[in-house]
Design a protein around this motif. Structure first.
Motif, PDB file in Angstrom:
ATOM      1  N   ALA A  15      97.360  18.942  63.866  1.00  0.00           N
ATOM      2  CA  ALA A  15      97.658  17.545  63.556  1.00  0.00           C
ATOM      3  C   ALA A  15      98.286  16.833  64.742  1.00  0.00           C
ATOM      4  CB  ALA A  15      98.587  17.471  62.346  1.00  0.00           C
ATOM      5  N   GLY A  16      98.554  15.546  64.565  1.00  0.00           N
ATOM      6  CA  GLY A  16      99.153  14.726  65.606  1.00  0.00           C
ATOM      7  C   GLY A  16     100.666  14.690  65.495  1.00  0.00           C
ATOM      8  N   CYS A  71     103.318  27.199  62.844  1.00  0.00           N
ATOM      9  CA  CYS A  71     102.678  27.149  64.162  1.00  0.00           C
ATOM     10  C   CYS A  71     101.921  25.826  64.268  1.00  0.00           C
ATOM     11  CB  CYS A  71     101.722  28.312  64.346  1.00  0.00           C
ATOM     12  SG  CYS A  71     102.501  29.942  64.196  1.00  0.00           S
ATOM     13  N   VAL A  72     101.634  25.405  65.497  1.00  0.00           N
ATOM     14  CA  VAL A  72     101.113  24.066  65.728  1.00  0.00           C
ATOM     15  C   VAL A  72      99.942  24.070  66.707  1.00  0.00           C
ATOM     16  CG1 VAL A  72     101.663  21.799  66.678  1.00  0.00           C
ATOM     17  CG2 VAL A  72     103.348  22.978  65.285  1.00  0.00           C
ATOM     18  N   ALA A  73      98.913  23.304  66.378  1.00  0.00           N
ATOM     19  CA  ALA A  73      97.885  22.918  67.338  1.00  0.00           C
ATOM     20  C   ALA A  73      97.918  21.389  67.382  1.00  0.00           C
ATOM     21  CB  ALA A  73      96.511  23.421  66.918  1.00  0.00           C
ATOM     22  N   VAL A  74      98.448  20.839  68.459  1.00  0.00           N
ATOM     23  CA  VAL A  74      98.620  19.389  68.572  1.00  0.00           C
ATOM     24  C   VAL A  74      97.285  18.740  68.927  1.00  0.00           C
ATOM     25  CG1 VAL A  74      99.869  17.521  69.710  1.00  0.00           C
ATOM     26  CG2 VAL A  74     101.005  19.716  69.314  1.00  0.00           C
ATOM     27  N   THR A 119      91.404  22.087  74.330  1.00  0.00           N
ATOM     28  CA  THR A 119      92.817  22.458  74.298  1.00  0.00           C
ATOM     29  C   THR A 119      93.296  22.619  72.859  1.00  0.00           C
ATOM     30  OG1 THR A 119      93.225  21.305  76.385  1.00  0.00           O
ATOM     31  CG2 THR A 119      95.138  21.773  75.008  1.00  0.00           C
ATOM     32  N   VAL A 120      92.814  21.748  71.971  1.00  0.00           N
ATOM     33  CA  VAL A 120      93.143  21.885  70.547  1.00  0.00           C
ATOM     34  C   VAL A 120      92.634  23.224  70.028  1.00  0.00           C
ATOM     35  CG1 VAL A 120      92.814  20.941  68.234  1.00  0.00           C
ATOM     36  CG2 VAL A 120      93.118  19.391  70.185  1.00  0.00           C
ATOM     37  N   ALA A 121      91.366  23.532  70.326  1.00  0.00           N
ATOM     38  CA  ALA A 121      90.774  24.792  69.871  1.00  0.00           C
ATOM     39  C   ALA A 121      91.495  25.996  70.470  1.00  0.00           C
ATOM     40  CB  ALA A 121      89.291  24.831  70.231  1.00  0.00           C
ATOM     41  N   ALA A 155      85.648  12.413  66.697  1.00  0.00           N
ATOM     42  CA  ALA A 155      84.584  13.339  66.317  1.00  0.00           C
ATOM     43  C   ALA A 155      84.597  14.614  67.156  1.00  0.00           C
ATOM     44  CB  ALA A 155      83.226  12.637  66.415  1.00  0.00           C
ATOM     45  N   PRO A 156      84.770  14.536  68.493  1.00  0.00           N
ATOM     46  CA  PRO A 156      84.808  15.783  69.272  1.00  0.00           C
ATOM     47  C   PRO A 156      85.934  16.725  68.858  1.00  0.00           C
ATOM     48  CG  PRO A 156      84.377  13.921  70.715  1.00  0.00           C
ATOM     49  CD  PRO A 156      84.721  13.347  69.382  1.00  0.00           C
ATOM     50  N   ILE A 157      87.108  16.180  68.502  1.00  0.00           N
ATOM     51  CA  ILE A 157      88.206  17.042  68.052  1.00  0.00           C
ATOM     52  C   ILE A 157      87.861  17.666  66.704  1.00  0.00           C
ATOM     53  CG2 ILE A 157      90.604  17.080  67.280  1.00  0.00           C
ATOM     54  CD1 ILE A 157      91.266  15.030  69.424  1.00  0.00           C
TER      55      ILE A 157
END
Length: 284
Positions: free
Chosen positions: A23-24, A48-51, A72-74, A97-99
């Motif tokens: 998330a953001g 845990c976080v994926a920004v 980077t998100v992945a 869309a790419p994210i």
């Protein structure tokens, strides 16, 4: 579920259940990964976080945001899941869309959502509570085709329901139609939240699994300080799923949790204050 809105916690020194938010960031601290991490911690889970994006945001609204590169998100997701492991995951603001495509592909590879063993809560964040766009318009098709089909449960508010399904929810009949439409996109369970149904004295949420409806209803809390309510509900749902509860049990737990947070909400800045999960640590 327990009556005091608690989940089992690990003993000191023992590893707690782990969950992941994709998330953001909310610079004002009321929503996004900040709301998620507060909820995770107060329910006794390690977050845990994926920004996905960094917002410029306060109590008055979103003044801008910067997306994170999809790879980077992945990579954040891979790094966390392959080492630490997670019992459930949720998505929030995905921005583009790419994210969304990168997150969906990584979820499949990591066994999150869909046919995987890790439950996935999809909170399809499209706009802030002030109406500021948080998802590119052209990304809606990707959300429908790539991510919602992976959802263990999808949890849009009424504005997001209208964007995703084209259905304006105004009563129980249209709420049921929207739930059916969301489920038809491939989600295992579809939750149509009623918090934005301002004409009602209650906040009716409706959960649908393709056959049966489950209704969750609480009296509407008279407050304008409800920033982060959707994030908090999705985060609490994720925690309950990580403990092995069914989707209806998890939604019921999360609905009660966010209601308590609304009862304890506080003013902040010159605009809308946040839902307050800190009610748990207040004396008395």
């Amino acid at each position: 579920m327990t009556d005091d809105l608690r989940l089992p916690t690990a003993e000191p020194g023992a590893t707690p259940r782990r969950v992941l938010t994709i998330a953001g960031s909310d610079s004002g601290g009321g929503a996004g990964i900040q709301a998620d991490m507060r909820t995770f911690a107060l329910l006794g889970l390690h977050g845990c976080v994926a920004v996905t994006a960094v917002t410029v945001q306060n109590s008055l609204g979103v003044q801008g945001f910067q997306e994170i590169e999809p790879e980077t998100v992945a990579a954040q997701m891979r790094s966390v899941v392959t080492d630490i492991g997670v019992g459930a995951a949720k998505t929030g603001m995905l921005a583009s869309a790419p994210i969304i495509e990168a997150v969906a592909k990584e979820c499949v590879g990591l066994g999150i959502g869909g046919a995987g063993s890790v439950p996935l809560v999809v909170d399809p964040v499209c706009a802030s509570m002030h109406g500021d766009p948080l998802l590119a318009t052209e990304a809606l098709d990707t959300l429908r085709s790539a991510l919602i089909p992976l959802a263990t449960v999808v949890t849009p508010n009424l504005d997001e329901v209208a964007l995703i399904t084209g259905i304006q929810v105004v009563d129980q009949q249209t709420q049921r139609a929207a739930a059916r439409s969301l489920h038809a996109l491939g989600a295992r369970w579809a939750l149509v939240k009623g918090g934005h149904l301002r004409s009602s004295t209650h906040s009716p949420d409706l959960l649908f699994d393709g056959e049966n409806f489950h209704e969750f209803d609480h009296p509407r809390i008279d407050t304008t300080h409800d920033h982060g309510a959707g994030d908090t509900l999705a985060a609490a749902t994720t925690c309950a799923l990580a403990h092995g509860h069914s989707v209806p049990e998890a939604i019921g737990f999360a609905k009660s949790w966010v209601t308590r947070g609304l009862e304890a909400a506080y003013p902040l800045g010159a605009g809308h204050g946040p839902v307050n999960p800190l009610w748990r640590v207040h004396k008395g």
